[in-house]
Design an enzyme around this catalytic site. Structure first.
Site, PDB file in Angstrom:
ATOM      1  N   PHE A 116       2.572   8.737  -1.121  1.00 56.59           N
ATOM      2  CA  PHE A 116       1.859   7.467  -0.994  1.00 56.59           C
ATOM      3  C   PHE A 116       0.392   7.591  -1.366  1.00 56.59           C
ATOM      4  O   PHE A 116      -0.316   6.617  -1.409  1.00 56.59           O
ATOM      5  CB  PHE A 116       1.986   6.927   0.441  1.00 56.59           C
ATOM      6  CG  PHE A 116       3.418   6.814   0.878  1.00 56.59           C
ATOM      7  CD1 PHE A 116       4.339   6.145   0.108  1.00 56.59           C
ATOM      8  CD2 PHE A 116       3.840   7.421   2.052  1.00 56.59           C
ATOM      9  CE1 PHE A 116       5.660   6.043   0.504  1.00 56.59           C
ATOM     10  CE2 PHE A 116       5.165   7.324   2.454  1.00 56.59           C
ATOM     11  CZ  PHE A 116       6.064   6.642   1.680  1.00 56.59           C
TER      12      PHE A 116
ATOM     13  N   TRP B 216       0.834  -1.205   0.000  1.00 57.03           N
ATOM     14  CA  TRP B 216       0.000   0.000   0.000  1.00 57.03           C
ATOM     15  C   TRP B 216       0.869   1.254   0.000  1.00 57.03           C
ATOM     16  O   TRP B 216       0.524   2.264  -0.613  1.00 57.03           O
ATOM     17  CB  TRP B 216      -0.905   0.011   1.231  1.00 57.03           C
ATOM     18  CG  TRP B 216      -1.741   1.253   1.372  1.00 57.03           C
ATOM     19  CD1 TRP B 216      -2.959   1.491   0.798  1.00 57.03           C
ATOM     20  CD2 TRP B 216      -1.425   2.435   2.130  1.00 57.03           C
ATOM     21  NE1 TRP B 216      -3.426   2.747   1.152  1.00 57.03           N
ATOM     22  CE2 TRP B 216      -2.504   3.345   1.977  1.00 57.03           C
ATOM     23  CE3 TRP B 216      -0.354   2.813   2.921  1.00 57.03           C
ATOM     24  CZ2 TRP B 216      -2.516   4.599   2.583  1.00 57.03           C
ATOM     25  CZ3 TRP B 216      -0.361   4.059   3.534  1.00 57.03           C
ATOM     26  CH2 TRP B 216      -1.439   4.927   3.362  1.00 57.03           C
ATOM     27  N   HIS B 217       2.024   1.181   0.659  1.00 56.95           N
ATOM     28  CA  HIS B 217       2.878   2.353   0.776  1.00 56.95           C
ATOM     29  C   HIS B 217       3.597   2.708  -0.525  1.00 56.95           C
ATOM     30  O   HIS B 217       4.018   3.856  -0.685  1.00 56.95           O
ATOM     31  CB  HIS B 217       3.906   2.154   1.902  1.00 56.95           C
ATOM     32  CG  HIS B 217       3.343   2.420   3.265  1.00 56.95           C
ATOM     33  ND1 HIS B 217       2.702   1.441   3.995  1.00 56.95           N
ATOM     34  CD2 HIS B 217       3.311   3.540   4.025  1.00 56.95           C
ATOM     35  CE1 HIS B 217       2.307   1.958   5.146  1.00 56.95           C
ATOM     36  NE2 HIS B 217       2.655   3.230   5.187  1.00 56.95           N
ATOM     37  N   GLY B 218       3.766   1.768  -1.413  1.00 56.70           N
ATOM     38  CA  GLY B 218       4.435   2.126  -2.660  1.00 56.70           C
ATOM     39  C   GLY B 218       4.676   0.949  -3.571  1.00 56.70           C
ATOM     40  O   GLY B 218       4.732  -0.205  -3.139  1.00 56.70           O
TER      41      GLY B 218
END
Length: 469
Positions: A469, A320-322
């Site tokens: 993000f 989800w962060h990248g």
């Protein structure tokens, strides 16, 4: 537009507050919606936010209507609409955030030559996508009613305080406020104070830690100590940057009559990684808990399935962060330490200096993984950080920079603990203590605004880490 900017502080926010409190209450959602879109599109040209908002508004309506049929014992398609809604949201996020990552890996694995797409990641897409998913899921569960007015739903999704970098606000937590909020001078004053706390964290602490981290990273001759302090400074920077943004979001929400839940609770003061994740970015961890972990069975399943559930959550948290393998590795790293703590280390992790030190070190290494551009860079950094890179422990240049920032580092470390909050609560209990605290707050607001304004006018270093993000 960012909160810590002259444009926002002295133009956008004063104009919005003036218009908001002049118009009749029935038009205030519309005012917030218009100004939130102006805030968003000030630096963004992609209309994905509007498409996502309209799409999920109708999914909510469709699901709600089908749930009514269910009450009348008629065949319904609520689950189908929920499934389609989740797929549509995931598809939008997947295309804009991960498509080029998938193309790059397909090319690497199969030797293909697929060209990268010219995709610009829309601001805040990870946050507003999760809010949309939580909304349609809660409508399906019957936890909240779908609003018939698209103005109300649009106000919720686009609400500028939490639009770009969270916290992830669920509709059921603010539905009453969207419909009928009650603003007050007391709440407004709290909002201003809370906003200034966030400003101080961001501009006076996070930016300073970021400047030192950047300086150490660019040194000609690096040392073991420079790697360690750089990692510490980046950890402090990302904490004060993101928690400061959350404080500003909570404060701004309060100015307009909304009460957002807390997103941070002194995570760097934790005595284990398990406790750290109960205190860090709580809106994200609660999202994964309620919409992924528990539906998979949580811990009320066999041990093997429990491990699977946790692994799924942490792979998704990392991803989800990248769109990069270092984020996947970071998710696996967090999962590994959570497993170690749950199965072995919990016996030794009690309240004490060693447990705090353990948590800080593990967190620092985690954020090294989080921050590096690729896996080889991660390996090289950790090797040098722990003294296996053949470097000197320290040199004059390293000590010079640390000496210049040592007071700020100490202030940052102290501010990351609940000490200030504890002292304030004790003062209030004393005779005339409440008056003293109130005067201190007024002085604090004035000083923060003056110093922050001067800092913004004199410095160009003002990034928000979580914007990417």
């Amino acid at each position: 537009m960012v909160f810590s900017s002259i444009t926002f502080l002295y133009f956008f926010l004063p104009i919005l507050l003036t218009v908001y409190y002049i118009v009749p209450k029935k038009y205030r959602n519309l005012v917030l919606l218009i100004f939130s879109l102006l805030f968003y599109f000030y630096g963004e040209s992609n209309i994905v936010l509007i498409v996502s908002c309209v799409m999920n508004y109708f999914f909510g309506i469709f699901i709600s209507k089908e749930k009514e049929k269910e009450k009348n014992k008629q065949k319904n398609k609520a689950k189908l609409y929920l499934t389609l809604g989740v797929i549509a949201n995931a598809a939008l996020l997947g295309y804009y955030k991960y498509m080029n990552f998938f193309i790059e890996n397909i090319n690497g694995i199969f030797g293909a030559n697929i060209g990268s797409l010219n995709i610009i990641l829309p601001l805040g897409i990870s946050f507003f996508t999760f809010q949309n998913i939580s909304y349609i899921a809660d409508v399906y569960r019957g936890d909240v009613s779908a609003p018939k007015s698209i103005i109300k739903y649009g106000t919720y999704i686009t609400l500028f305080p939490q639009l770009i970098a969270g916290p992830i606000v669920r509709y059921k937590d603010v539905a009453e406020a969207v419909d009928n909020r009650k603003e007050s001078w007391e709440q407004f004053g709290y909002g201003v104070y809370r906003f200034c706390i966030g400003m101080a964290k961001k501009i006076l602490v996070a930016n300073a830690m970021g400047e030192l981290a950047t300086t150490l990273a660019g040194m000609g001759t690096k040392t073991v100590l420079s790697y360690i302090v750089e990692a510490l400074c980046y950890t402090l920077q990302i904490y004060f940057d993101f928690s400061g943004y959350s404080d500003m979001a909570i404060g701004l929400g309060a100015m307009f009559g909304f009460k957002f839940k807390e997103n941070f609770d002194h995570p760097l003061f934790a005595t284990s990684i398990t406790e750290f994740w109960r205190r860090w970015h709580m809106s994200l961890t609660s999202f994964f808990r309620d919409y992924i972990y528990i539906p998979l069975g949580g811990n009320r399943v066999s041990k093997l399935k429990w491990y699977r559930n946790l692994l799924t959550v942490w792979l998704l948290t990392g991803f989800w962060h990248g769109a990069s393998w270092n984020f996947v590795l970071w998710g696996l790293y967090c999962f590994a330490f959570l497993m170690l703590e749950k199965n072995f280390l919990h016996k030794f992790l009690k309240k004490g200096v060693l447990s705090h030190l353990y948590t800080i070190i593990v967190t620092m290494v985690g954020f090294v993984i989080f921050n590096m551009p690729d896996l080889p860079a991660v390996g090289n950094y950790i090797k040098c950080m722990f003294g296996f890179g053949g470097l000197k422990f320290a040199n004059f240049e390293t000590l010079y920079y640390i000496k210049n920032y040592i007071v700020l580092i100490i202030v940052a470390l102290i501010s990351a603990t609940p000490i200030v909050k504890f002292v304030g609560s004790k003062l209030i209990e004393k005779k005339n203590g409440e008056k003293l605290v109130r005067v201190t707050q007024y002085v604090f607001i004035l000083v923060v605004m003056l110093v922050s304004t001067a800092s913004l006018l004199s410095s160009s270093f003002n990034p928000f880490i979580y914007f990417r993000f």
